[in-house]
Design a protein around this motif. Structure first.
Motif, PDB file in Angstrom:
ATOM      1  N   TYR A   1     -14.817 -76.222 -16.970  1.00  0.00           N
ATOM      2  CA  TYR A   1     -14.671 -74.868 -17.547  1.00  0.00           C
ATOM      3  C   TYR A   1     -15.352 -74.694 -18.899  1.00  0.00           C
ATOM      4  N   GLY A   2     -15.834 -75.802 -19.483  1.00  0.00           N
ATOM      5  CA  GLY A   2     -16.336 -75.755 -20.855  1.00  0.00           C
ATOM      6  C   GLY A   2     -17.596 -74.915 -20.998  1.00  0.00           C
ATOM      7  N   CYS A   3     -17.770 -74.361 -22.187  1.00  0.00           N
ATOM      8  CA  CYS A   3     -18.976 -73.609 -22.505  1.00  0.00           C
ATOM      9  C   CYS A   3     -19.181 -73.736 -24.007  1.00  0.00           C
ATOM     10  N   VAL A   4     -20.411 -73.981 -24.432  1.00  0.00           N
ATOM     11  CA  VAL A   4     -20.665 -74.150 -25.873  1.00  0.00           C
ATOM     12  C   VAL A   4     -21.400 -72.953 -26.471  1.00  0.00           C
ATOM     13  N   ALA A   5     -21.564 -71.898 -25.667  1.00  0.00           N
ATOM     14  CA  ALA A   5     -22.236 -70.693 -26.166  1.00  0.00           C
ATOM     15  C   ALA A   5     -21.442 -69.479 -25.702  1.00  0.00           C
ATOM     16  N   GLY A   6     -20.540 -69.002 -26.587  1.00  0.00           N
ATOM     17  CA  GLY A   6     -19.638 -67.902 -26.225  1.00  0.00           C
ATOM     18  C   GLY A   6     -20.356 -66.653 -25.776  1.00  0.00           C
ATOM     19  N   PHE A   7     -21.583 -66.430 -26.323  1.00  0.00           N
ATOM     20  CA  PHE A   7     -22.300 -65.190 -25.978  1.00  0.00           C
ATOM     21  C   PHE A   7     -22.736 -65.153 -24.519  1.00  0.00           C
ATOM     22  N   LEU A   8     -22.598 -66.280 -23.808  1.00  0.00           N
ATOM     23  CA  LEU A   8     -22.936 -66.270 -22.378  1.00  0.00           C
ATOM     24  C   LEU A   8     -21.810 -65.695 -21.527  1.00  0.00           C
ATOM     25  N   MET A   9     -20.623 -65.592 -22.128  1.00  0.00           N
ATOM     26  CA  MET A   9     -19.466 -65.155 -21.346  1.00  0.00           C
ATOM     27  C   MET A   9     -19.222 -63.663 -21.529  1.00  0.00           C
ATOM     28  N   GLY A  10     -18.990 -62.976 -20.420  1.00  0.00           N
ATOM     29  CA  GLY A  10     -18.615 -61.558 -20.494  1.00  0.00           C
ATOM     30  C   GLY A  10     -17.134 -61.455 -20.875  1.00  0.00           C
ATOM     31  N   ASP A  11     -16.680 -60.198 -21.165  1.00  0.00           N
ATOM     32  CA  ASP A  11     -15.274 -60.001 -21.573  1.00  0.00           C
ATOM     33  C   ASP A  11     -14.306 -60.540 -20.533  1.00  0.00           C
ATOM     34  N   GLU A  12     -14.640 -60.284 -19.269  1.00  0.00           N
ATOM     35  CA  GLU A  12     -13.725 -60.691 -18.204  1.00  0.00           C
ATOM     36  C   GLU A  12     -13.573 -62.210 -18.166  1.00  0.00           C
ATOM     37  N   GLU A  13     -14.721 -62.884 -18.306  1.00  0.00           N
ATOM     38  CA  GLU A  13     -14.675 -64.354 -18.237  1.00  0.00           C
ATOM     39  C   GLU A  13     -13.915 -64.941 -19.426  1.00  0.00           C
ATOM     40  N   ARG A  14     -14.102 -64.334 -20.580  1.00  0.00           N
ATOM     41  CA  ARG A  14     -13.388 -64.833 -21.773  1.00  0.00           C
ATOM     42  C   ARG A  14     -11.889 -64.901 -21.548  1.00  0.00           C
ATOM     43  N   GLN A  15     -11.397 -63.907 -20.825  1.00  0.00           N
ATOM     44  CA  GLN A  15      -9.938 -63.828 -20.635  1.00  0.00           C
ATOM     45  C   GLN A  15      -9.455 -64.650 -19.440  1.00  0.00           C
ATOM     46  N   GLN A  16     -10.395 -65.217 -18.665  1.00  0.00           N
ATOM     47  CA  GLN A  16      -9.977 -66.013 -17.509  1.00  0.00           C
ATOM     48  C   GLN A  16      -9.095 -67.169 -17.959  1.00  0.00           C
ATOM     49  N   VAL A  17      -8.107 -67.452 -17.127  1.00  0.00           N
ATOM     50  CA  VAL A  17      -7.087 -68.414 -17.552  1.00  0.00           C
ATOM     51  C   VAL A  17      -7.259 -69.761 -16.848  1.00  0.00           C
ATOM     52  N   ILE A  18      -7.105 -70.834 -17.631  1.00  0.00           N
ATOM     53  CA  ILE A  18      -7.147 -72.196 -17.081  1.00  0.00           C
ATOM     54  C   ILE A  18      -5.734 -72.757 -17.232  1.00  0.00           C
ATOM     55  N   GLU A  19      -5.303 -73.493 -16.207  1.00  0.00           N
ATOM     56  CA  GLU A  19      -3.983 -74.138 -16.298  1.00  0.00           C
ATOM     57  C   GLU A  19      -4.179 -75.567 -16.785  1.00  0.00           C
ATOM     58  N   ILE A  20      -3.471 -75.947 -17.834  1.00  0.00           N
ATOM     59  CA  ILE A  20      -3.575 -77.331 -18.304  1.00  0.00           C
ATOM     60  C   ILE A  20      -2.186 -77.946 -18.385  1.00  0.00           C
ATOM     61  N   VAL A  21      -2.158 -79.292 -18.248  1.00  0.00           N
ATOM     62  CA  VAL A  21      -0.867 -79.974 -18.340  1.00  0.00           C
ATOM     63  C   VAL A  21      -0.866 -80.856 -19.586  1.00  0.00           C
ATOM     64  N   PRO A  22      -0.185 -80.431 -20.673  1.00  0.00           N
ATOM     65  CA  PRO A  22      -0.167 -81.251 -21.891  1.00  0.00           C
ATOM     66  C   PRO A  22       0.492 -82.604 -21.642  1.00  0.00           C
TER      67      PRO A  22
END
Ligand SMILES: Nc1ncnc2c1ncn2[C@@H]1O[C@H](COP(=O)(O)OP(=O)(O)OP(=O)(O)O)[C@@H](O)[C@H]1O
Ligand SMILES: [Mg+2]
Length: 412
Positions: A260-281
């Protein structure tokens, strides 16, 4: 071309060991006939910390490549890495004494030797002598001085030095895995061998190999290496940032980074920014939700920081790099890396895929910048064996030939 020319490229990295078996093919190409990969154990920042663990990883990667190719590996071209390498440009000069003042291989050898006369820190050695150009009686830019006439021969040589122990321990680990070492080659030089064209090297470009724990840089210009630098950081830093920032295990952080990683935020549209990832701490059984934007906010500043170090190093050389920056190594695969690098370097930037004119066979299977080093090592071995065959019977001294290895196409 004879089928007898087989080459083994063995890229022993801090996170993966990769093996490519190649065969010489028509038109100077190399057919890839075997590929193997294994998780790497027993290395830290490119340096062997457990020879047995490294040997086991080598055996697994080489064994897989052997099964694919049906060939048995004997001698391997191995990558040399580590955080302490240093490149320096040196000059040497000799008087040409022979009959008719015609420059011989011996004169060239003495000129390169004269440039190599330097004080080394205790326990350090010269790893590579890469001739840049020769100057005969003030006439510069000469690449092939043998046979020319002159009284004074000057050499400009890029010399890479580093601690001997790292090389010796790597050598032992390879031998322990049942292989001999044909030669060791600096990691960025191997990556350049498979991904750069002669034009790239001639007009000027920077190769940046983003590994797991080591980032190495080589700047090319006028067909030769002009600068080498190594940094003790790589893609593992993103993984660690994610692990700390999100309180997840290193394994999970690595997976989150790659998936899911991305190092350039400007590549992501508004919708993608808000997409949710599930993580287990760590230590929790229930998962937590996190937006992609937050993950990018962790990774992007680190990417900019790492690339700025590299850009600063390239800028220091004052080299012009019209052919831009070529990114290789697994770290270059992070989404947005090329785009963010292009901004930081302010130069055209691309991923370093293996040059299609150089490779055949299973080349389609290694279409990833992460394979550039292993492919480059095998290709360098094929090219050097072909050179040896051609020079066989001539009086070409092995020592001189070795210095010119990987230098430039016209010497091949
Ligand atoms: N798709 C991806 N996105 C982000 N990172 C990735 C991706 N694929 C691989 N990586 C990262 O690339 C790194 C491995 O790169 P590479 O295989 O070039 O390193 P290495 O040769 O083992 O290490 P080094 O050269 O530093 O000794 C790992 O940190 C891995 O997480
Ligand atoms: Mg590597």
């Amino acid at each position: 071309m004879s089928r007898e020319i087989n080459a083994i490229g063995l890229d022993i990295g801090s996170s993966r060991v990769r093996c490519v078996i190649g065969e010489a093919a028509e038109n100077g190409k190399m057919n890839i006939v075997g590929i193997g990969e294994a998780e790497s154990r027993g290395l830290r920042r490119g340096i062997v910390t457990s020879a047995e663990a490294v040997s086991e990883s080598i055996r697994r990667a080489v064994g897989e490549a052997e099964r694919v190719s049906g060939l048995e590996a004997e001698a391997a071209m191995v990558n040399l890495s580590g955080e302490h390498f240093r490149g320096e440009n040196k000059a040497g000069v000799v008087a040409v004494a022979g009959a008719g003042r015609e420059i011989t291989e011996d004169d060239v050898s003495r000129a390169v030797e004269s440039a190599s006369a330097m004080q080394l820190p205790a326990g350090w050695e010269i790893f590579s002598r890469l001739p840049q150009e020769f100057i005969i009686d003030g006439q510069d830019g000469i690449t092939e001085p043998v046979g020319m006439s002159g009284a004074r021969l000057e050499s400009l040589v890029h010399i890479v030095i580093g601690p001997s122990a790292g090389r010796q321990n790597l050598d032992k680990a390879v031998k322990r895995a049942g292989l001999s070492v044909e030669r060791m080659m600096l990691e960025p030089l191997a990556a350049a061998e498979s991904t750069l064209t002669d034009d790239d090297k001639e007009y000027g470009c920077a190769l940046v190999n983003l590994g797991s724990e080591i980032t190495s840089v080589m700047v090319f210009g006028r067909g030769a290496v002009q600068h080498t630098a190594v940094f003790p950081f790589g893609s593992l830093h993103f993984t660690k940032d994610i692990a700390v920032g999100l309180r997840v295990s290193i394994q999970e952080a690595n997976k989150i980074k790659q998936d899911y990683g991305c190092v350039a935020g400007f590549l992501m549209g508004d919708e993608e920014r808000q997409q949710v990832i599930e993580i287990v701490p760590v230590g929790r059984s229930e998962s937590r939700r996190l937006s992609k934007e937050i993950l990018c906010d962790i990774m992007q500043p680190r990417a900019v920081e790492l690339l700025q170090h590299v850009a600063h190093e390239i800028a220091k050389t004052r080299s012009s790099i019209p052919s831009g920056v070529v990114l290789t190594g697994g770290g270059s695969l992070a989404r947005g890396m090329v785009e963010i690098a292009e901004q930081v370097f302010d130069a055209p930037t691309r991923l370093g895929f293996i040059e299609e004119n150089y490779f055949g066979g299973l080349a389609g299977e290694v279409q990833s910048p992460a394979w550039a080093v292993a492919c480059g090592l095998a290709l360098a071995s094929v090219r050097s064996q072909i050179r040896d065959l051609h020079s066989h019977g001539r009086s070409k001294s092995k020592k001189v030939a070795a210095w010119f290895e990987n230098f430039r196409e016209r010497f091949r």
